[in-house]
Design a protein around this motif. Structure first.
Motif, mmCIF file in Angstrom:
data_model
loop_
_atom_site.group_PDB
_atom_site.id
_atom_site.type_symbol
_atom_site.label_atom_id
_atom_site.label_comp_id
_atom_site.label_asym_id
_atom_site.label_seq_id
_atom_site.Cartn_x
_atom_site.Cartn_y
_atom_site.Cartn_z
ATOM 1 N N ASP A 137 0.816 -1.219 0.000
ATOM 2 C CA ASP A 137 0.000 0.000 0.000
ATOM 3 C C ASP A 137 0.849 1.269 0.000
ATOM 4 O O ASP A 137 0.318 2.381 -0.030
ATOM 5 C CB ASP A 137 -0.884 -0.003 1.251
ATOM 6 C CG ASP A 137 -1.678 -1.294 1.359
ATOM 7 O OD1 ASP A 137 -2.603 -1.472 0.553
ATOM 8 O OD2 ASP A 137 -1.343 -2.127 2.221
ATOM 9 N N LEU A 138 2.160 1.113 0.116
ATOM 10 C CA LEU A 138 3.076 2.269 0.167
ATOM 11 C C LEU A 138 4.449 1.791 -0.302
ATOM 12 O O LEU A 138 4.876 0.693 0.075
ATOM 13 C CB LEU A 138 3.176 2.781 1.617
ATOM 14 C CG LEU A 138 4.266 3.809 1.920
ATOM 15 C CD1 LEU A 138 3.911 5.164 1.300
ATOM 16 C CD2 LEU A 138 4.455 3.979 3.445
ATOM 17 N N ILE A 139 5.112 2.618 -1.101
ATOM 18 C CA ILE A 139 6.471 2.266 -1.543
ATOM 19 C C ILE A 139 7.410 3.405 -1.151
ATOM 20 O O ILE A 139 7.161 4.571 -1.486
ATOM 21 C CB ILE A 139 6.534 2.059 -3.070
ATOM 22 C CG1 ILE A 139 5.548 0.964 -3.506
ATOM 23 C CG2 ILE A 139 7.957 1.690 -3.508
ATOM 24 C CD1 ILE A 139 5.426 0.803 -5.014
ATOM 25 N N VAL A 140 8.469 3.068 -0.442
ATOM 26 C CA VAL A 140 9.506 4.055 -0.112
ATOM 27 C C VAL A 140 10.734 3.695 -0.935
ATOM 28 O O VAL A 140 11.164 2.526 -0.946
ATOM 29 C CB VAL A 140 9.855 4.036 1.393
ATOM 30 C CG1 VAL A 140 10.817 5.179 1.713
ATOM 31 C CG2 VAL A 140 8.607 4.137 2.253
ATOM 32 N N ILE A 141 11.283 4.679 -1.628
ATOM 33 C CA ILE A 141 12.363 4.409 -2.592
ATOM 34 C C ILE A 141 13.620 5.207 -2.264
ATOM 35 O O ILE A 141 13.560 6.437 -2.088
ATOM 36 C CB ILE A 141 11.906 4.777 -4.025
ATOM 37 C CG1 ILE A 141 10.761 3.851 -4.450
ATOM 38 C CG2 ILE A 141 13.070 4.698 -5.011
ATOM 39 C CD1 ILE A 141 10.189 4.165 -5.816
ATOM 40 N N ARG A 142 14.745 4.518 -2.207
ATOM 41 C CA ARG A 142 16.079 5.163 -2.214
ATOM 42 C C ARG A 142 16.779 4.617 -3.450
ATOM 43 O O ARG A 142 16.970 3.402 -3.565
ATOM 44 C CB ARG A 142 16.827 4.809 -0.933
ATOM 45 C CG ARG A 142 18.351 4.950 -0.961
ATOM 46 C CD ARG A 142 18.889 6.370 -0.918
ATOM 47 N NE ARG A 142 18.561 7.100 0.275
ATOM 48 C CZ ARG A 142 19.408 7.288 1.304
ATOM 49 N NH1 ARG A 142 20.618 6.766 1.283
ATOM 50 N NH2 ARG A 142 19.030 8.027 2.334
ATOM 51 N N HIS A 143 17.142 5.482 -4.364
ATOM 52 C CA HIS A 143 17.684 5.031 -5.646
ATOM 53 C C HIS A 143 18.793 5.975 -6.089
ATOM 54 O O HIS A 143 18.701 7.184 -5.867
ATOM 55 C CB HIS A 143 16.550 5.020 -6.682
ATOM 56 C CG HIS A 143 16.812 4.149 -7.861
ATOM 57 N ND1 HIS A 143 17.624 4.526 -8.912
ATOM 58 C CD2 HIS A 143 16.389 2.894 -8.153
ATOM 59 C CE1 HIS A 143 17.685 3.543 -9.795
ATOM 60 N NE2 HIS A 143 16.945 2.541 -9.367
ATOM 61 N N PRO A 144 19.846 5.453 -6.721
ATOM 62 C CA PRO A 144 20.942 6.334 -7.134
ATOM 63 C C PRO A 144 20.594 7.231 -8.319
ATOM 64 O O PRO A 144 21.274 8.232 -8.569
ATOM 65 C CB PRO A 144 22.061 5.359 -7.530
ATOM 66 C CG PRO A 144 21.379 4.075 -7.831
ATOM 67 C CD PRO A 144 20.136 4.040 -6.979
ATOM 68 N N GLU A 145 19.520 6.892 -9.023
ATOM 69 C CA GLU A 145 19.204 7.619 -10.256
ATOM 70 C C GLU A 145 18.324 8.828 -9.950
ATOM 71 O O GLU A 145 17.243 8.678 -9.376
ATOM 72 C CB GLU A 145 18.453 6.654 -11.178
ATOM 73 C CG GLU A 145 18.371 7.067 -12.611
ATOM 74 C CD GLU A 145 17.677 5.949 -13.405
ATOM 75 O OE1 GLU A 145 18.150 4.793 -13.400
ATOM 76 O OE2 GLU A 145 16.619 6.249 -13.993
ATOM 77 N N GLU A 146 18.769 9.995 -10.348
ATOM 78 C CA GLU A 146 17.971 11.207 -10.160
ATOM 79 C C GLU A 146 16.618 11.031 -10.856
ATOM 80 O O GLU A 146 16.554 10.566 -11.992
ATOM 81 C CB GLU A 146 18.747 12.382 -10.772
ATOM 82 C CG GLU A 146 18.155 13.724 -10.465
ATOM 83 C CD GLU A 146 19.072 14.837 -10.964
ATOM 84 O OE1 GLU A 146 20.305 14.700 -10.884
ATOM 85 O OE2 GLU A 146 18.524 15.844 -11.446
ATOM 86 N N GLY A 147 15.561 11.394 -10.176
ATOM 87 C CA GLY A 147 14.230 11.342 -10.798
ATOM 88 C C GLY A 147 13.545 9.993 -10.690
ATOM 89 O O GLY A 147 12.403 9.843 -11.131
ATOM 90 N N PHE A 148 14.206 8.994 -10.105
ATOM 91 C CA PHE A 148 13.605 7.650 -10.110
ATOM 92 C C PHE A 148 12.309 7.603 -9.296
ATOM 93 O O PHE A 148 11.313 7.010 -9.717
ATOM 94 C CB PHE A 148 14.595 6.601 -9.586
ATOM 95 C CG PHE A 148 14.042 5.209 -9.704
ATOM 96 C CD1 PHE A 148 14.196 4.480 -10.873
ATOM 97 C CD2 PHE A 148 13.308 4.641 -8.670
ATOM 98 C CE1 PHE A 148 13.649 3.207 -11.003
ATOM 99 C CE2 PHE A 148 12.755 3.377 -8.794
ATOM 100 C CZ PHE A 148 12.926 2.656 -9.958
ATOM 101 N N ALA A 149 12.309 8.209 -8.113
ATOM 102 C CA ALA A 149 11.095 8.164 -7.281
ATOM 103 C C ALA A 149 9.947 8.884 -7.987
ATOM 104 O O ALA A 149 8.791 8.444 -7.941
ATOM 105 C CB ALA A 149 11.369 8.789 -5.911
ATOM 106 N N GLU A 150 10.278 9.983 -8.641
ATOM 107 C CA GLU A 150 9.250 10.720 -9.387
ATOM 108 C C GLU A 150 8.693 9.847 -10.505
ATOM 109 O O GLU A 150 7.484 9.803 -10.737
ATOM 110 C CB GLU A 150 9.859 12.008 -9.961
ATOM 111 C CG GLU A 150 8.844 12.845 -10.708
ATOM 112 C CD GLU A 150 9.460 14.057 -11.399
ATOM 113 O OE1 GLU A 150 10.664 14.309 -11.202
ATOM 114 O OE2 GLU A 150 8.726 14.716 -12.145
ATOM 115 N N LYS A 151 9.589 9.141 -11.179
ATOM 116 C CA LYS A 151 9.152 8.265 -12.268
ATOM 117 C C LYS A 151 8.238 7.156 -11.744
ATOM 118 O O LYS A 151 7.228 6.819 -12.364
ATOM 119 C CB LYS A 151 10.374 7.653 -12.959
ATOM 120 C CG LYS A 151 10.034 6.852 -14.190
ATOM 121 C CD LYS A 151 11.309 6.361 -14.849
ATOM 122 C CE LYS A 151 11.014 5.635 -16.150
ATOM 123 N NZ LYS A 151 12.259 5.152 -16.766
ATOM 124 N N ALA A 152 8.594 6.613 -10.577
ATOM 125 C CA ALA A 152 7.763 5.560 -9.981
ATOM 126 C C ALA A 152 6.351 6.092 -9.702
ATOM 127 O O ALA A 152 5.348 5.423 -9.985
ATOM 128 C CB ALA A 152 8.413 5.062 -8.696
#
Ligand code: CP
Length: 360
Positions: A137-152
């Motif tokens: 029901d919720l996704i928390v993202i730490r990613h090296p790629e700029e913009g990845f969380a926004e894309k998700a």
């Protein structure tokens, strides 16, 4: 009015077009029914939201002290599940989100590296994110790629099962939940001296690639008469986009490499680490800048109320000897992250009234 799926699809032809839109022009896409749905950018937070989050974090902290209060908190979201997708190293953000989920009774799943997910078989980022949404029901993202969380968030908001996405740090760009806990730490530290309005804050170190100082700078527009001192070597100066934002919002700031002259003037010193992981030529990059380190000797040069912050992890930026000084608040800052992230999840799922009711 906030995001409606059909409307958004008509406005934007695809991810590339959406990504190119100025952040300030697409914030509504990440809200629903008057509350934050996805948390991607620090620019999503206004003063009333920040004040309410600090108040909520205080209430959660108070409730968590007693067994009865902790039981109340753990009943709030026991029907929800979270995915922690942390494919860039993290200690604090990961553990504080994990414990925030536990405090609220949520169960969680985790992936801590792309080598253990089906991405190694060639699954696309989009399909990977959709797969998470099938289970949680919720996704928390730490990613090296700029913009990845926004894309998700973009991908999921086009589907029949959109679930909220929280950006736990994306590349060198933003770390909005760190900015929230930093505001909470500043507010708690200054509660007896008029709060954050009117304060002078020095940000020191790798300002170019330090996503924490970038996100915190955005939040300064919510406070009155703030003065920022950007203290760094030439090579790590704050980027122009943040300086343009500060100019637009008439926030006073100075740039200097003379840390010693800034120390006595400010109410808070925010130290940062050189972000070696983003270096294109790590072997050529100097890791130690002693003139931008805070030592025990500096304690006598700063004001009696001046706090010393650091998002951690630290390397050489602050002597361990400084830790014992009551003005060194970075260990509290770290713990504040757990309370603030609990408050944020509470807000996203709209159960903060159940916490407030405990104080009526
Ligand atoms: N401050 C912070 O983001 O720490 P971690 O990288 O350990 O999560």
């Amino acid at each position: 009015m906030h995001y409606e799926k059909e409307e958004t699809i008509q406005i934007y032809q695809g991810w590339d077009e959406f990504y190119a839109v100025e952040v300030g022009d697409k914030l509504d896409f990440f809200s629903r029914n008057g509350r934050l749905f996805d948390v991607i950018f620090a620019q999503q937070f206004n003063r009333s939201f920040l004040d309410s989050m600090c108040n909520l974090a205080n209430q959660i902290r108070t409730l968590a002290r007693t067994k009865m209060g902790a039981q109340k908190l753990s009943s709030l979201l026991s029907h929800k599940r979270a995915m922690l997708y942390f494919v860039q190293p993290s200690t604090r953000t990961f553990i504080s989100f994990l414990n925030a989920c536990h405090i609220l009774g949520m169960r969680e799943s985790e992936i801590r590296g792309t080598t253990t997910s089906s991405e190694v078989k060639g699954e696309s980022q989009e399909d990977t994110i959709r797969t998470f949404a099938s289970y949680v029901d919720l996704i928390v993202i730490r990613h090296p790629e700029e913009g990845f969380a926004e894309k998700a968030a973009w991908v999921l908001n086009q589907t029949d099962r959109p679930v909220p996405v929280i950006n736990g740090g994306s590349g060198p760009d933003q770390h909005p939940t760190q900015a929230l806990l930093d505001i909470y730490t500043l507010g708690r530290s200054f509660e007896n001296i008029g709060g954050l309005d009117g304060k002078k804050i020095a940000m020191v170190g790798d300002l170019k690639r330090g996503r924490t100082v970038r996100s915190l700078s955005y939040l300064m527009k919510n406070y009155k008469d703030i003065t920022l001192y950007f203290v760094s070597p030439e090579v790590f100066k704050m980027k122009d986009d943040i300086k343009a934002f500060l100019n637009k919002h008439k926030i006073e700031f100075y740039e200097t490499d003379d840390f010693a002259s800034v120390m006595p003037k400010v109410d808070a010193i925010y130290m940062t680490r050189i972000q070696k992981e983003y270096s294109e030529t790590p072997s050529n990059e100097v890791d130690v800048y002693p003139e931008f380190h805070f030592t025990k000797e500096h304690l006598s040069t700063i004001q009696s109320h001046c706090i010393i912050m650091h998002p951690l992890p630290r390397r050489y930026e602050i002597d361990v000897d400084v830790d014992k000084d009551p003005r060194a608040v970075y260990w509290q800052q770290e713990r504040n992250g757990m309370w603030m992230r609990t408050a944020l999840i509470t807000h996203i799922f709209g159960v903060e009234d159940k916490i407030a009711a405990e104080f009526n």
